[in-house]
Motif scaffolding. Structure first.
Motif, PDB file in Angstrom:
ATOM      1  N   TYR A 152       8.006  10.177   6.383  1.00 58.42           N
ATOM      2  CA  TYR A 152       6.745  10.789   6.855  1.00 58.42           C
ATOM      3  C   TYR A 152       6.779  12.315   6.735  1.00 58.42           C
ATOM      4  CZ  TYR A 152       9.579   9.759  11.083  1.00 58.42           C
ATOM      5  OH  TYR A 152      10.600   9.564  11.978  1.00 58.42           O
ATOM      6  N   HIS A 274       6.098   6.403   4.547  1.00 55.41           N
ATOM      7  CA  HIS A 274       5.106   7.053   5.406  1.00 55.41           C
ATOM      8  C   HIS A 274       4.213   5.993   6.041  1.00 55.41           C
ATOM      9  CE1 HIS A 274       3.289  11.322   5.762  1.00 55.41           C
ATOM     10  NE2 HIS A 274       2.912  10.608   6.814  1.00 55.41           N
ATOM     11  N   CYS A 283      -0.568  10.449   5.682  1.00 55.85           N
ATOM     12  CA  CYS A 283       0.137   9.859   4.543  1.00 55.85           C
ATOM     13  C   CYS A 283      -0.462  10.350   3.231  1.00 55.85           C
ATOM     14  CB  CYS A 283       0.119   8.341   4.616  1.00 55.85           C
ATOM     15  SG  CYS A 283      -1.525   7.593   4.529  1.00 55.85           S
ATOM     16  N   PRO A 304       4.644   2.685   1.772  1.00 53.54           N
ATOM     17  CA  PRO A 304       3.838   2.884   2.977  1.00 53.54           C
ATOM     18  C   PRO A 304       4.155   1.812   4.011  1.00 53.54           C
ATOM     19  CG  PRO A 304       2.516   1.883   1.244  1.00 53.54           C
ATOM     20  CD  PRO A 304       3.857   2.174   0.634  1.00 53.54           C
TER      21      PRO A 304
END
Length: 346
Positions: A152, A274, A283, A304
């Motif tokens: 992140y 993220h 993101c 993700p």
């Protein structure tokens, strides 16, 4: 589960104005002592204002210990007492120490300085990214990173978001306290104060004792984060009025990797994780980085985590080998670690 058995060594890796900067080296006694191992250089988060070298994800440290990878976590100077230039200087000094001194001081860990993975979370991701860009021009005596691991990450401080008032979810500071904190910053800078951040709180009771978090909230809410990143008063307002290109001078371009970084095919392979519901660092910043790396042919994997917020991994202690296409945080992180093993030739 607690942290796996290990040995931690602490060293001074540089000194500024009588302030020693330390790094911690986490190692195990190798089961296969003749086989060199990749190294993780971990850079903590905290918006470049708070945090400490102790802020290492449990799951990552346990993974490193289980696979006998040395993990090194350094201090670095933080805002607003220092600037982003000082942070970069420290991160590069820590990298140099890992490349040149780790094996000399700890030959038992069999570290391979040609396989340094630079990893970081949140603002630590920014630190990792700018340090990797430093090696776009080869340095003869120091090997380039073999991979980046960004969790992140803050990658786009040149965007308008960071040039204006930012309110973090659930973060408040009363106006009087904010005013006092902001008024004291010029005095700290004039005295030459240095801060290395502060431990993140582990409870509500600890939260009440922390001094850097209210400072962080005040700086972000006032919209002066970029002023202290660059050391230029009014820099954020210049970005809002004329854009980053008009505001930034040549030296400061290194602080804005997505806008000014010279990405090329020699940039290290990169793994980015993220949360898609990150309320602190969008993101979208990671998506922009991934697209830029793909355009120049860099090996990159973007993983993700659906519905996950910032620091979604805080309570995870282990990342067991992922099976199938599970989108659970631990499973996504497990796939990220498997990708890193591939990039590190493990």
């Amino acid at each position: 589960m607690a942290i796996r058995p290990h040995i931690k060594h602490t060293h001074v890796y540089t000194t500024h104005q009588a302030t020693d900067l330390h790094l911690d080296v986490y190692i195990t006694q190798p089961v296969e002592p003749k086989i060199p191992k990749p190294i993780i250089l971990w850079l903590h988060g905290g918006y470049l204002i708070t945090g400490s070298r102790n802020a290492i994800p449990k799951w990552l440290l346990n993974y490193a210990i289980a696979h006998q990878w040395p993990l090194v976590s350094p201090d670095y100077r933080v805002l607003p007492e220092s600037t982003g230039f000082h942070t970069i200087e420290d991160v590069l000094s820590a990298y140099t120490w890992v490349a040149q001194s780790l094996n000399q001081l700890h030959p038992e860990c069999r570290a391979d300085p040609t396989r340094i993975i630079v990893a970081g979370a949140s603002a630590g991701g920014w630190c990792a990214l700018v340090s990797a860009l430093h090696f776009s021009t080869p340095v003869d005596t120091i090997p380039s990173p073999c991979a980046l691991f960004l969790l992140y990450p803050m990658t786009d401080p040149g965007s308008e978001k960071w040039a204006q008032s930012v309110s973090l979810p659930g973060a408040t500071v009363d106006p009087d306290t904010a005013r006092d904190l902001l008024e004291d910053i010029p005095r700290r800078i004039a005295r030459g104060d240095i801060s290395l951040g502060e431990e993140f709180p582990k409870s509500e009771e600890e939260l009440r004792t922390r001094k850097r978090l209210p400072l962080l909230y005040a700086i972000l809410e006032k919209g002066v984060f970029l002023d202290y990143l660059t050391g230029v008063v009014g820099f954020g307002q210049k970005v809002l009025s004329g854009g980053l290109t008009e505001a930034v001078e040549e030296r400061a371009k290194q602080l804005f990797p997505l806008d000014s970084g010279e990405f090329g095919s020699s940039f290290p392979p990169t793994v980015v994780v993220h949360g898609t519901a990150d309320g602190e660092i969008s993101c979208g910043e990671s998506v922009k980085l991934v697209k830029k790396l793909e355009e120049v042919g860099v090996g990159v994997q973007y993983l993700p985590v659906p519905g996950a917020d910032h620091v979604f991994d805080l309570e995870l202690e282990e990342c067991p080998l992922a099976e199938g296409d599970s989108e659970e945080p631990g499973a996504v992180l497990s796939r990220a670690l498997q990708a890193l093993r591939g990039y590190a030739n493990e």
